[in-house]
Design a protein around this motif. Structure first.
Motif, PDB file in Angstrom:
ATOM      1  N   LEU A 137      -7.445   2.817  -3.807  1.00  0.00           N
ATOM      2  CA  LEU A 137      -6.995   1.425  -3.751  1.00  0.00           C
ATOM      3  C   LEU A 137      -5.550   1.328  -3.260  1.00  0.00           C
ATOM      4  CD1 LEU A 137      -8.781   0.082  -6.943  1.00  0.00           C
ATOM      5  CD2 LEU A 137      -9.386  -0.349  -4.549  1.00  0.00           C
ATOM      6  N   ALA A 138      -4.712   2.286  -3.637  1.00  0.00           N
ATOM      7  CA  ALA A 138      -3.333   2.305  -3.114  1.00  0.00           C
ATOM      8  C   ALA A 138      -3.357   2.483  -1.603  1.00  0.00           C
ATOM      9  CB  ALA A 138      -2.525   3.423  -3.776  1.00  0.00           C
ATOM     10  N   TYR A 139      -4.230   3.377  -1.116  1.00  0.00           N
ATOM     11  CA  TYR A 139      -4.356   3.582   0.329  1.00  0.00           C
ATOM     12  C   TYR A 139      -4.808   2.290   1.018  1.00  0.00           C
ATOM     13  CZ  TYR A 139      -6.476   4.744   4.765  1.00  0.00           C
ATOM     14  OH  TYR A 139      -6.831   4.721   6.088  1.00  0.00           O
ATOM     15  N   ILE A 140      -5.832   1.657   0.492  1.00  0.00           N
ATOM     16  CA  ILE A 140      -6.333   0.407   1.082  1.00  0.00           C
ATOM     17  C   ILE A 140      -5.221  -0.639   1.116  1.00  0.00           C
ATOM     18  CG2 ILE A 140      -7.880  -1.554   0.657  1.00  0.00           C
ATOM     19  CD1 ILE A 140      -9.955   0.572  -0.354  1.00  0.00           C
ATOM     20  N   LYS A 141      -4.539  -0.798  -0.007  1.00  0.00           N
ATOM     21  CA  LYS A 141      -3.496  -1.817  -0.106  1.00  0.00           C
ATOM     22  C   LYS A 141      -2.303  -1.518   0.796  1.00  0.00           C
ATOM     23  CE  LYS A 141      -2.721  -3.196  -4.391  1.00  0.00           C
ATOM     24  NZ  LYS A 141      -2.633  -3.264  -5.866  1.00  0.00           N
ATOM     25  N   SER A 142      -2.099  -0.243   1.124  1.00  0.00           N
ATOM     26  CA  SER A 142      -0.956   0.120   1.974  1.00  0.00           C
ATOM     27  C   SER A 142      -1.093  -0.435   3.385  1.00  0.00           C
ATOM     28  CB  SER A 142      -0.781   1.638   2.017  1.00  0.00           C
ATOM     29  OG  SER A 142      -1.795   2.253   2.798  1.00  0.00           O
ATOM     30  N   SER A 143      -2.285  -0.868   3.758  1.00  0.00           N
ATOM     31  CA  SER A 143      -2.504  -1.422   5.096  1.00  0.00           C
ATOM     32  C   SER A 143      -2.284  -2.938   5.156  1.00  0.00           C
ATOM     33  CB  SER A 143      -3.935  -1.109   5.563  1.00  0.00           C
ATOM     34  OG  SER A 143      -4.865  -1.928   4.890  1.00  0.00           O
ATOM     35  N   TRP A 144      -2.178  -3.580   3.997  1.00  0.00           N
ATOM     36  CA  TRP A 144      -2.092  -5.039   3.971  1.00  0.00           C
ATOM     37  C   TRP A 144      -0.699  -5.541   4.337  1.00  0.00           C
ATOM     38  CZ3 TRP A 144      -4.508  -5.679  -1.552  1.00  0.00           C
ATOM     39  CH2 TRP A 144      -5.853  -5.336  -1.515  1.00  0.00           C
ATOM     40  N   PRO A 145      -0.641  -6.707   4.982  1.00  0.00           N
ATOM     41  CA  PRO A 145       0.672  -7.308   5.256  1.00  0.00           C
ATOM     42  C   PRO A 145       1.319  -7.778   3.949  1.00  0.00           C
ATOM     43  CG  PRO A 145      -1.091  -8.794   5.908  1.00  0.00           C
ATOM     44  CD  PRO A 145      -1.747  -7.513   5.483  1.00  0.00           C
ATOM     45  N   LYS A 146       2.616  -7.985   4.007  1.00  0.00           N
ATOM     46  CA  LYS A 146       3.388  -8.327   2.809  1.00  0.00           C
ATOM     47  C   LYS A 146       2.824  -9.539   2.069  1.00  0.00           C
ATOM     48  CE  LYS A 146       7.980  -9.225   1.073  1.00  0.00           C
ATOM     49  NZ  LYS A 146       9.393  -9.309   1.324  1.00  0.00           N
ATOM     50  N   GLN A 147       2.445 -10.588   2.779  1.00  0.00           N
ATOM     51  CA  GLN A 147       1.976 -11.800   2.095  1.00  0.00           C
ATOM     52  C   GLN A 147       0.679 -11.552   1.326  1.00  0.00           C
ATOM     53  OE1 GLN A 147       2.268 -11.534   5.437  1.00  0.00           O
ATOM     54  NE2 GLN A 147       0.553 -12.477   6.490  1.00  0.00           N
ATOM     55  N   ALA A 148      -0.194 -10.705   1.847  1.00  0.00           N
ATOM     56  CA  ALA A 148      -1.429 -10.367   1.131  1.00  0.00           C
ATOM     57  C   ALA A 148      -1.106  -9.537  -0.112  1.00  0.00           C
ATOM     58  CB  ALA A 148      -2.390  -9.616   2.045  1.00  0.00           C
ATOM     59  N   LEU A 149      -0.163  -8.608   0.014  1.00  0.00           N
ATOM     60  CA  LEU A 149       0.249  -7.794  -1.140  1.00  0.00           C
ATOM     61  C   LEU A 149       0.864  -8.645  -2.239  1.00  0.00           C
ATOM     62  CD1 LEU A 149       1.835  -4.580   0.396  1.00  0.00           C
ATOM     63  CD2 LEU A 149      -0.133  -4.713  -1.132  1.00  0.00           C
ATOM     64  N   VAL A 150       1.735  -9.562  -1.854  1.00  0.00           N
ATOM     65  CA  VAL A 150       2.374 -10.437  -2.840  1.00  0.00           C
ATOM     66  C   VAL A 150       1.313 -11.283  -3.546  1.00  0.00           C
ATOM     67  CG1 VAL A 150       3.911 -12.433  -3.094  1.00  0.00           C
ATOM     68  CG2 VAL A 150       4.623 -10.477  -1.710  1.00  0.00           C
ATOM     69  N   ALA A 151       0.400 -11.871  -2.789  1.00  0.00           N
ATOM     70  CA  ALA A 151      -0.655 -12.705  -3.372  1.00  0.00           C
ATOM     71  C   ALA A 151      -1.541 -11.882  -4.303  1.00  0.00           C
ATOM     72  CB  ALA A 151      -1.488 -13.349  -2.266  1.00  0.00           C
ATOM     73  N   GLN A 152      -1.916 -10.681  -3.874  1.00  0.00           N
ATOM     74  CA  GLN A 152      -2.796  -9.845  -4.684  1.00  0.00           C
ATOM     75  C   GLN A 152      -2.091  -9.370  -5.950  1.00  0.00           C
ATOM     76  OE1 GLN A 152      -3.081  -6.252  -5.356  1.00  0.00           O
ATOM     77  NE2 GLN A 152      -5.109  -6.484  -6.248  1.00  0.00           N
ATOM     78  N   LYS A 153      -0.819  -9.096  -5.866  1.00  0.00           N
ATOM     79  CA  LYS A 153      -0.055  -8.694  -7.066  1.00  0.00           C
ATOM     80  C   LYS A 153      -0.011  -9.837  -8.060  1.00  0.00           C
ATOM     81  CE  LYS A 153       4.218  -6.555  -8.629  1.00  0.00           C
ATOM     82  NZ  LYS A 153       5.489  -5.934  -8.234  1.00  0.00           N
ATOM     83  N   GLU A 154       0.201 -11.054  -7.585  1.00  0.00           N
ATOM     84  CA  GLU A 154       0.211 -12.221  -8.473  1.00  0.00           C
ATOM     85  C   GLU A 154      -1.149 -12.400  -9.134  1.00  0.00           C
ATOM     86  OE1 GLU A 154       1.585 -15.652  -6.305  1.00  0.00           O
ATOM     87  OE2 GLU A 154       3.579 -14.782  -6.017  1.00  0.00           O
ATOM     88  N   ILE A 155      -2.217 -12.247  -8.374  1.00  0.00           N
ATOM     89  CA  ILE A 155      -3.577 -12.361  -8.920  1.00  0.00           C
ATOM     90  C   ILE A 155      -3.787 -11.281  -9.986  1.00  0.00           C
ATOM     91  CG2 ILE A 155      -6.030 -12.040  -8.351  1.00  0.00           C
ATOM     92  CD1 ILE A 155      -5.315 -13.292  -5.559  1.00  0.00           C
ATOM     93  N   THR A 156      -3.356 -10.080  -9.708  1.00  0.00           N
ATOM     94  CA  THR A 156      -3.519  -8.961 -10.630  1.00  0.00           C
ATOM     95  C   THR A 156      -2.754  -9.191 -11.928  1.00  0.00           C
ATOM     96  OG1 THR A 156      -3.950  -7.336  -8.909  1.00  0.00           O
ATOM     97  CG2 THR A 156      -3.017  -6.494 -10.953  1.00  0.00           C
ATOM     98  N   GLN A 157      -1.565  -9.734 -11.838  1.00  0.00           N
ATOM     99  CA  GLN A 157      -0.723  -9.859 -13.022  1.00  0.00           C
ATOM    100  C   GLN A 157      -0.996 -11.111 -13.849  1.00  0.00           C
ATOM    101  OE1 GLN A 157       3.157  -9.177 -11.211  1.00  0.00           O
ATOM    102  NE2 GLN A 157       3.007  -7.011 -11.755  1.00  0.00           N
ATOM    103  N   GLN A 158      -1.864 -11.982 -13.388  1.00  0.00           N
ATOM    104  CA  GLN A 158      -2.237 -13.152 -14.183  1.00  0.00           C
ATOM    105  C   GLN A 158      -3.073 -12.697 -15.363  1.00  0.00           C
ATOM    106  OE1 GLN A 158      -4.307 -15.835 -11.601  1.00  0.00           O
ATOM    107  NE2 GLN A 158      -2.445 -16.541 -10.602  1.00  0.00           N
ATOM    108  N   ARG A 159      -2.799 -13.264 -16.495  1.00  0.00           N
ATOM    109  CA  ARG A 159      -3.590 -12.964 -17.689  1.00  0.00           C
ATOM    110  C   ARG A 159      -4.863 -13.795 -17.645  1.00  0.00           C
ATOM    111  NH1 ARG A 159      -1.791  -9.161 -20.840  1.00  0.00           N
ATOM    112  NH2 ARG A 159       0.427  -8.914 -20.967  1.00  0.00           N
ATOM    113  N   PRO A 160      -5.976 -13.229 -18.096  1.00  0.00           N
ATOM    114  CA  PRO A 160      -7.219 -14.024 -18.132  1.00  0.00           C
ATOM    115  C   PRO A 160      -7.041 -15.251 -19.008  1.00  0.00           C
ATOM    116  CG  PRO A 160      -7.627 -11.722 -18.741  1.00  0.00           C
ATOM    117  CD  PRO A 160      -6.145 -11.897 -18.594  1.00  0.00           C
ATOM    118  N   GLN A 161      -7.616 -16.358 -18.595  1.00  0.00           N
ATOM    119  CA  GLN A 161      -7.491 -17.621 -19.360  1.00  0.00           C
ATOM    120  C   GLN A 161      -8.450 -17.650 -20.519  1.00  0.00           C
ATOM    121  OE1 GLN A 161      -4.995 -19.575 -18.680  1.00  0.00           O
ATOM    122  NE2 GLN A 161      -4.451 -18.459 -16.862  1.00  0.00           N
TER     123      GLN A 161
END
Length: 161
Positions: A137-161
Motif C-alpha cells: 500500500l505504501a508503494y501504491i500510494k507513492s505514485s499518487w499526486p499530493k492532493q490525492a494523498l492529502v485527501a486519502q490521509k484525511e479519510i484515513t484519520q477520520q474516526r468512524p461515526q
C-alpha cells in the motif's frame, strides 16, 4: 495484628499492580484502535512494497497501477475487471484500514463490498504478512499526486461515526 496489616498491605499492592496492568492494557487497546496511516514517504517500505506488488498484484492491476481495461464495465461473468490503483482509480477514496482489510480478506460481500458482490480479488492473509500488505500500500500510494494523498490521509484519520 502486625501480620494482618502486612497481609492487607500485600493485597493492596497486588490489587494496585493488577489495576495498573489492566489500565495499561486498556490504554494500548485504545491506542491500537486509532486509524493507521501508511506513510508513502518511507522509501524502504515503498521499495519492499514494489517487489511484493510485482510478484502478487501486477498481473491484474498493471505494471503502472493502471488496472485492467474498462474496469468499470462488468464482464460477461458479472464481475468487474481489476481497478487501477493510480490516481485515476478509487483506491485513494478509501481509508487505509479498508485497503488493508480488502488486501487481507478479499472483497467480502456486506463488509467491504455490496451484498451479493462477486470479485476475482483474492485474499492474501495466508500469503502476505501485515508488514507486506502495508509495504504494498505504501508503494501504491507513492505514485499518487499530493492532493490525492492529502485527501486519502484525511479519510484515513477520520474516526468512524
Amino acid at each position: 495484628m502486625a501480620i494482618a496489616v502486612k497481609k492487607t498491605g500485600v493485597m493492596i499492592g497486588v490489587l494496585g499492580a493488577l489495576a495498573l496492568g489492566a489500565g495499561l492494557f486498556m490504554y494500548e487497546a485504545l491506542m491500537d484502535s486509532r486509524p493507521v496511516f501508511i506513510d508513502p514517504s518511507d522509501q524502504e517500505l515503498v521499495a519492499i512494497g514494489k517487489d511484493i506488488y510485482a510478484n502478487n498484484c501486477l498481473s491484474c492491476h498493471g505494471a503502472k497501477l493502471e488496472g485492467q481495461p474498462d474496469w468499470r464495465v462488468r464482464q460477461a461473468n458479472g464481475r468487474l475487471p481489476a481497478p487501477p490503483h493510480d490516481e485515476t482509480g478509487h483506491t485513494w477514496h478509501h481509508p487505509d484500514a479498508v485497503l488493508i482489510d480488502i488486501t487481507k480478506n478479499g472483497l467480502v460481500p456486506g463488509v467491504t463490498a455490496p451484498p451479493g458482490y462477486v470479485s476475482d480479488m483474492p485474499a492474501y492473509n495466508k500469503l502476505l504478512t501485515d508488514h507486506d500488505i502495508r509495504a504494498v500500500l505504501a508503494y501504491i500510494k507513492s505514485s499518487w499526486p499530493k492532493q490525492a494523498l492529502v485527501a486519502q490521509k484525511e479519510i484515513t484519520q477520520q474516526r468512524p461515526q
